[in-house]
Motif scaffolding. Structure first.
Motif, short mmCIF file in Angstrom:
data_model
loop_
_atom_site.label_atom_id
_atom_site.label_comp_id
_atom_site.label_asym_id
_atom_site.label_seq_id
_atom_site.Cartn_x
_atom_site.Cartn_y
_atom_site.Cartn_z
N GLY A 184 0.79 -1.22 0.00
CA GLY A 184 0.00 0.00 0.00
C GLY A 184 0.82 1.27 0.00
O GLY A 184 0.27 2.37 -0.16
N SER A 185 2.14 1.14 0.16
CA SER A 185 2.98 2.34 0.21
C SER A 185 3.24 2.91 -1.18
O SER A 185 3.64 4.07 -1.32
CB SER A 185 4.32 2.03 0.89
OG SER A 185 5.04 1.05 0.15
N ARG A 186 3.04 2.12 -2.20
CA ARG A 186 3.17 2.59 -3.57
C ARG A 186 2.09 1.89 -4.41
O ARG A 186 1.60 0.82 -4.03
CB ARG A 186 4.55 2.34 -4.15
CG ARG A 186 5.01 0.89 -4.10
CD ARG A 186 6.45 0.77 -4.59
NE ARG A 186 6.93 -0.60 -4.50
CZ ARG A 186 7.59 -1.24 -5.46
NH1 ARG A 186 7.83 -0.59 -6.60
NH2 ARG A 186 8.02 -2.46 -5.28
N PRO A 187 1.75 2.45 -5.55
CA PRO A 187 0.63 1.90 -6.32
C PRO A 187 0.86 0.44 -6.74
O PRO A 187 1.98 0.02 -7.02
CB PRO A 187 0.55 2.83 -7.53
CG PRO A 187 1.19 4.09 -7.10
CD PRO A 187 2.27 3.70 -6.14
N PHE A 188 -0.23 -0.28 -6.78
CA PHE A 188 -0.22 -1.68 -7.22
C PHE A 188 0.39 -1.79 -8.62
O PHE A 188 1.17 -2.70 -8.91
CB PHE A 188 -1.66 -2.21 -7.20
CG PHE A 188 -1.77 -3.68 -7.54
CD1 PHE A 188 -1.51 -4.65 -6.58
CD2 PHE A 188 -2.15 -4.09 -8.81
CE1 PHE A 188 -1.63 -5.99 -6.88
CE2 PHE A 188 -2.27 -5.44 -9.11
CZ PHE A 188 -2.01 -6.40 -8.15
N SER A 189 0.05 -0.84 -9.51
CA SER A 189 0.54 -0.89 -10.89
C SER A 189 2.06 -0.76 -10.93
O SER A 189 2.72 -1.35 -11.81
CB SER A 189 -0.10 0.22 -11.72
OG SER A 189 0.21 1.50 -11.18
N ASP A 190 2.66 -0.01 -9.99
CA ASP A 190 4.11 0.13 -9.95
C ASP A 190 4.78 -1.19 -9.58
O ASP A 190 5.84 -1.54 -10.11
CB ASP A 190 4.52 1.20 -8.94
CG ASP A 190 4.23 2.61 -9.43
OD1 ASP A 190 3.71 2.74 -10.57
OD2 ASP A 190 4.51 3.57 -8.69
N VAL A 191 4.17 -1.93 -8.68
CA VAL A 191 4.72 -3.23 -8.29
C VAL A 191 4.66 -4.20 -9.46
O VAL A 191 5.59 -4.97 -9.71
CB VAL A 191 3.97 -3.79 -7.06
CG1 VAL A 191 4.54 -5.16 -6.67
CG2 VAL A 191 4.06 -2.82 -5.88
N VAL A 192 3.55 -4.16 -10.19
CA VAL A 192 3.42 -5.04 -11.37
C VAL A 192 4.48 -4.69 -12.42
O VAL A 192 5.12 -5.56 -13.00
CB VAL A 192 2.00 -4.94 -11.98
CG1 VAL A 192 1.92 -5.74 -13.28
CG2 VAL A 192 0.96 -5.42 -10.98
N ARG A 193 4.68 -3.38 -12.61
CA ARG A 193 5.69 -2.96 -13.60
C ARG A 193 7.08 -3.42 -13.17
O ARG A 193 7.90 -3.84 -14.00
CB ARG A 193 5.65 -1.45 -13.78
CG ARG A 193 6.43 -0.98 -15.00
CD ARG A 193 6.31 0.53 -15.18
NE ARG A 193 5.00 0.98 -15.58
CZ ARG A 193 4.56 0.98 -16.84
NH1 ARG A 193 5.34 0.52 -17.81
NH2 ARG A 193 3.35 1.43 -17.11
N GLN A 194 7.36 -3.38 -11.89
CA GLN A 194 8.64 -3.85 -11.38
C GLN A 194 8.82 -5.35 -11.69
O GLN A 194 9.90 -5.80 -12.12
CB GLN A 194 8.75 -3.63 -9.86
CG GLN A 194 10.07 -4.14 -9.28
CD GLN A 194 10.10 -4.10 -7.76
OE1 GLN A 194 9.20 -3.53 -7.11
NE2 GLN A 194 11.12 -4.70 -7.17
#
Length: 818
Positions: free
Chosen positions: A653-663
């Motif tokens: 929750g500290s950064r967007p879900f989409s950012d984690v997927v992109r990582q």
């Protein structure tokens, strides 16, 4: 007394004749010697072609005669000092004039007889022997030239004259008993009948001439000097790793010679075999090489190098004739009439096989005689054909014979089984088989296009104990493919040392370019070679794989391309193993999945897809071991997506879900299209594959999917997907918060239970086996009859280029080990 024979390549020109002279001078210094020589390389063919041209009314024969004259003049001028050339040049010119007169006569008559052919062909050996004798005289060697026509007496069967051994023996003994010189030069191939008319004793007859003289004189040894260092375990033009045979028996040498090993003319061994005279095959161009020693069976066996098989040979351009019919059963005389019909047409039978039911007889003959054979046999059995007692003769062409030869096969069971197993593993169909009661030869009729592969397969199995050559074709060299090539390069030496496997990467293709090299692609520069390759074409790449027809071929699919998956069946039907990282085929319609598995069994190859589930984890292998050993899968629970596990382990929750997927995508954990992972489609494929491997007939639509993505996120392209996820961040945060409120973790779980499968996002409590699963790890829990309450667990990294490549590599090794 010793007899040395030099073939056409050994005396092809002045340079080679100088080599021959050096060998002869060394031999004469040790023992009294007879040297038999062939015509200058290719001259006999040129003489006969000139005759044929003249008979057809073509004046091209004059050009051939001019070339023959030039070759002999050049030899004389290079070998003999200028001041002493005139007499020999005059002899050559006189012979050329006679050749021209004969060809002029043929031209005027527009016909040529066998007797005229023999007269014309005799000039080649006659001239070469005169030149070589004169060369040795000027080298201060005590030499006498003798015309073979005064020594060897034959019948009048021109071009294939039969030797009168009694008269010939007397001639040879009388002459050599009175010979004072230490060296005698004799032209090979030529002889004469009782009336003194020139005859020839068949192509390759110079070997025969030497053997006849050696036998008559009871020589200590007969040396056959040629352009190779002895008889070889296989034709080196077909098998790169062919080896020289150190010692071989007369019988084995005759078998290999008959079946295409042209180092020695087959009848050569007959005269010396009766006298137990060793035959030593040597290389004029490498005289220090050991060569091959041909001995009698007892001496050869006593000094055997341990190989059961002495060599592998082949005959091409064959036709297979099959006579079948119920009217043949129990009726004597059918075989006699068949062979009589062939004999009347002067057609030689190379191989015979007959079923024990007497329902069919197969014979192999020269393909060029197939039409004449069919006509003769149809006429011989016209009555039976009319009454339908026999079927019309079947004629199959484009066939060859591959033969294993070895005296020791008779005392070693399992040789034929090993032979046919090796051929079968590589998709080589055997059309007919023959093995004599002496068990000296096992012959198999196969398609001509399979000869090279067959020779290499058999040579590898019977002679190459060092390693097994595996030919690899790779489609897809992105993250996983490039890691695979790195791993192969690193392990090449280890594989050869420990598993006796040598991997040769023959073809590489990506979506843009492809490179194909039968000699192998340099693994330290594959990227450079691929950049310089031709435009990628899947059909052309596959055609290359099939048409090259290389033994132990493995096709590796590291794509997500349905078009690549669609060609597996073509490859499997050619006995080419398929290693698939691509999940599409194994998760396609059940009928297609089963067909591919069945094709692999039917055509003795492998269809392996371990990395379809769990990347490099031994998930499918473990499941197969359970099932094959009689266990039964009751239930499966699994986290099968390294991507989704990575995403939910890193989303706090500290950064967007989409950012984690992109990582996850940037680190190489996702499919090329990450929607396949996040929609659950990829996990559905994986549980479907496991269910099928567990023995259940299931389709993709039978699997439930409790997805977590908003439906609108599945629309548009990949960038639209990321934008949509970003807009729905509140949705993903809500999923996380609900799990946190229950002290649970979010896991995307696949289950299979009581014949039903589903996938979906679940809340996993701390006491659950799936809870402690970190990073990109996968886990599979197998509940079986043997593991009913405490499951068998396979756990580890389930995504990443390195581990996936290692799983593909392991499948390649498994495919190579069949």
């Amino acid at each position: 007394m010793q007899v040395l024979k030099f073939g056409g390549t050994s005396v092809a020109n002045a340079e080679n004749i100088n080599k021959v002279a050096a060998i002869v001078k060394k031999a004469v210094s040790k023992n009294k010697t007879v040297v038999v020589v062939s015509a200058l390389g290719g001259v006999t063919d040129m003489l006969l072609q000139a005759a044929n041209n003249a008979a057809r009314g073509s004046e091209d024969y004059k050009q051939a005669i001019t070339e023959i004259e030039k070759r002999h003049f050049d030899a004389v001028k290079s070998l003999i000092p200028v001041a002493h050339q005139s007499q020999l040049l005059s002899l050559v010119k006189t012979s050329i004039n006679e050749i021209e007169d004969i060809c002029n006569g043929i031209f005027l008559l527009s016909e040529i007889t066998p007797r005229t052919k023999d007269r014309l062909a005799s000039y080649g050996e006659w001239l070469s022997s005169q030149i070589i004798a004169e060369k040795l005289r000027f080298d201060q060697v005590d030499v006498q030239w003798k015309d073979a026509r005064q020594l060897i007496t034959t019948n009048s069967n021109y071009t294939q004259a039969q030797v009168n051994f009694e008269a010939t023996q007397a001639n040879i003994v009388d002459y050599f008993n009175s010979l004072q010189q230490s060296l005698c030069i004799v032209p090979g191939f030529i002889a004469s009948n009782a009336d003194g008319i020139t005859t020839t004793i068949g192509r390759g007859g110079s070997d025969y001439t030497a053997a006849i003289i050696a036998a008559a004189l009871n020589a200590e040894i007969l040396e056959i000097w040629t352009d190779v260092s002895g008889m070889m375990t296989a034709d080196p033009r077909l098998a790169a790793n062919a080896k020289v045979i150190e010692k071989i028996s007369y019988g084995e040498a005759m078998e290999l010679s008959h079946f295409g090993a042209k180092v020695i003319y087959p009848p050569t061994l007959q005269p010396v075999m009766t006298r137990n005279i060793p035959v030593w095959i040597k290389n004029t161009f490498a005289p220090e090489d050991a060569g091959t020693l041909v001995l009698n069976n007892e001496r050869s066996a006593a000094q055997s190098d341990g190989n059961i098989i002495r060599g592998i040979s082949s005959i091409n351009s064959l036709a297979l004739l099959s006579l079948e019919g119920s009217g043949m059963i129990g009726i004597p005389g059918f075989s006699k009439r068949l062979f009589e019909a062939l004999s009347n047409e002067q057609i030689n039978v190379i191989l015979i096989t007959q079923s024990s039911s007497e329902h069919s007889i197969c014979v192999a003959i020269d393909a060029g005689k197939a039409d004449a054979a069919k006509q003769a046999i149809d006429e011989a059995f016209a009555n039976e054909l009319a009454l339908q007692k026999v079927e019309p003769l079947k004629v199959e062409t484009d066939l060859s014979i591959v033969a294993l030869v070895g005296e020791q096969m008779r005392s070693h069971p399992g040789v034929s089984g090993k032979m046919f197993s090796a051929l079968g593993r590589n998709g080589i169909n055997v059309r007919a088989i023959a093995q004599g009661s002496s068990e000296k030869n096992i012959s198999a009729v196969i398609s001509t296009i399979d000869v090279r592969k067959a020779i290499n397969v058999l040579h590898e199995d019977f002679f190459e104990t060092t390693f097994k050559q595996v030919h690899l074709f790779i489609a897809g060299v992105g993250n996983v493919g490039s890691k695979l090539l790195q791993q192969i390069e690193k392990q090449l030496v280890s594989l050869q040392q420990h598993l006796k496997i040598k991997i040769n990467v023959i073809g590489i293709s990506n979506s843009r370019t492809m490179v194909l090299n039968e000699k192998g692609i340099a693994l330290d520069n594959w990227e450079g070679e691929l950049k310089q390759g031709e435009k990628a074409s899947l059909p052309l790449f596959v055609e290359h794989v099939i048409n090259k027809n290389l033994r132990n071929s493995v096709f590796v699919d590291i794509t997500a391309n349905p078009d690549v998956a669609a060609i597996y069946d073509r490859l499997l039907q050619k006995s080419i193993s398929v290693v698939a990282c691509n999940k599409i085929a194994a998760s396609s319609d059940y009928a297609n999945y089963k067909r591919l598995k069945d094709l692999a069994r039917e055509f003795n190859c492998k269809f392996l897809f371990e990395t379809n589930v769990g990347a490099g984890l031994p998930v499918i292998g473990t499941l197969n071991d359970l099932v094959y050993s009689g266990d039964e899968v009751l239930k499966l629970e699994a986290v099968l997506s390294g991507t989704l596990n990575f995403v939910f382990n890193n989303y706090d929750g500290s950064r967007p879900f989409s950012d984690v997927v992109r990582q996850a995508q940037e680190e190489g954990y996702t499919e090329p299209d990450p929607r396949l992972d996040l929609s659950g489609t990829d996990v559905m494929r994986k549980i479907l594959i496991l269910a099928r491997e567990a023995g259940h007939e299931m389709q993709m639509e039978d699997i439930g999917n409790n997805g977590f993505l908003p439906q609108e996120c599945m629309e548009g392209d990949v960038e639209a997907f990321y934008a949509c996820m970003h807009r729905h961040e509140a949705h993903f945060k809500q999923l996380l918060d609900k799990a946190d409120a229950q002290n649970c973790k979010l896991k995307f779980v696949a289950t299979f239970n009581e014949g039903k499968a589903s996938v979906g996002l679940q809340h996993i409590a701390p006491e659950n086996d799936l809870y402690h699963l970190y990073g990109k790890d996968n886990v599979v829990l197998f509940y079986t009859l043997r593991y009913p309450s405490q499951p068998l667990v396979v756990k580890g990294a389930g995504a990443g280029a390195d581990v996936t490549a290692s799983g593909v590599f392991a499948d390649i090794v498994r495919a190579a080990s069949i």
